[in-house]
Enzyme design. Structure first.
Site, PDB file in Angstrom:
ATOM      1  CG  ASP A 229      -2.041  -1.054   1.090  1.00 17.55           C
ATOM      2  OD1 ASP A 229      -2.409  -1.404  -0.044  1.00 17.55           O
ATOM      3  OD2 ASP A 229      -2.492  -1.551   2.129  1.00 17.55           O
ATOM      4  CD  GLU A 230       4.997   2.026   2.729  1.00 13.97           C
ATOM      5  OE1 GLU A 230       6.100   2.368   2.257  1.00 13.97           O
ATOM      6  OE2 GLU A 230       4.847   1.628   3.901  1.00 13.97           O
TER       7      GLU A 230
END
Length: 285
Positions: A229-230
């Site tokens: 999720d980055e």
């Protein structure tokens, strides 16, 4: 004869006269420009542009034009993508049990609002089979356990290669892709997550958010990387909330925002408007 529109998206090291040289080539060969967007990044010294043109006035064979563009790209150290707009990207969707993102993508695809060819949907569960098959799209059940993850991901890669898939969309696919698969799909896989991360990690994030009295809910659509999720952000959506919202209302609103953000990101990608710029993106509107 009808006109054939093309879209050209490129990035290169910034220098004087890039747009002039590209547009000069188009003028000399009769490519009729209808849209132009550009951005010069002062932090990375990179130049980005998206141009739409058609062949109504083209004075040479399209292949000759492509060859000249390739030669120019070499002199400018340019990475570029060129395709007819009618040649829609082939995309594969992945889902687990929640179907809110999947349903919006399929609806927009059916209506023509999503400029893509959805070639299939795979899932580690059977819950969404009926919805997918109602749309007349192939459904692939690819169950996975920690022990079978390598074999399951090999089947995903095989399916993508067989169907000439250009983009994988994780429409609430609740499995973490391996680092190896993330590397293979760099810039070719989009995921969606609720924007409470990292404050509300793990299960039941909306319940955690409700207990902390959040004032906005949101979602982030981004490219997939090995860092969970980055990845480079494409779209973020937020909505205000207040103390009167129940947990159920937060969940429903969150699902709406997730679906909106993901479909918007996929559309931008399919329209060749997104260019990677290191750990972030440039969106050429």
């Amino acid at each position: 004869m009808s006109e054939t529109p093309y879209v050209l998206t490129f990035k290169c090291p910034d220098q004087l006269g890039i747009l002039a040289r590209v547009s000069s080539l188009m003028y000399q060969r009769g490519a009729f420009i209808t849209e132009v967007a550009q951005y010069s990044d002062p932090y990375t010294s990179a130049f980005f542009s998206r141009m739409v043109f058609d062949d109504r006035s083209l004075t040479c064979d399209m292949q000759d034009f492509v060859d000249e563009l390739k030669a120019l790209a070499q002199t400018l150290d340019m990475d570029y993508r060129l395709r007819p707009i009618s040649q829609k990207p082939r995309i594969l969707l992945a889902v687990s049990k929640d179907d809110h993102c999947l349903n919006v993508l399929l609806t927009k695809w059916r209506s023509g609002a999503l400029p893509a060819d959805i070639v299939g949907v795979f899932s580690n569960h059977q819950d969404c089979r009926g919805l997918v098959e109602w749309y007349g799209i192939p459904f692939h059940h690819l169950p996975v356990t920690p022990d079978t993850k390598p074999e399951q991901e090999a089947k995903i890669v095989e399916l993508m290669e067989k169907e000439n898939v250009e983009l994988l969309v994780l429409a609430r696919y609740m499995q973490i892709l391996s680092d190896d698969l993330c590397a293979k799909l760099e810039g070719r896989a989009i995921n969606i997550h609720h924007s409470f991360l990292p404050s509300f990690k793990g299960a039941r994030p909306y319940h955690q958010a409700h207990s902390r009295g959040v004032k906005v809910v949101g979602a982030t659509a981004h490219y997939v990387t090995a860092k969970l999720d980055e990845g480079p952000i494409i779209v973020q959506e937020v909505k205000p909330v207040n103390h009167t919202f129940t947990i159920e209302q937060l969940v429903h609103l969150g699902h709406d925002i997730e679906a909106t953000a993901l479909s918007h990101a996929v559309r931008l990608h399919c329209e060749e408007r997104v260019v990677l710029n290191g750990d972030k993106t440039v969106i050429l509107q």
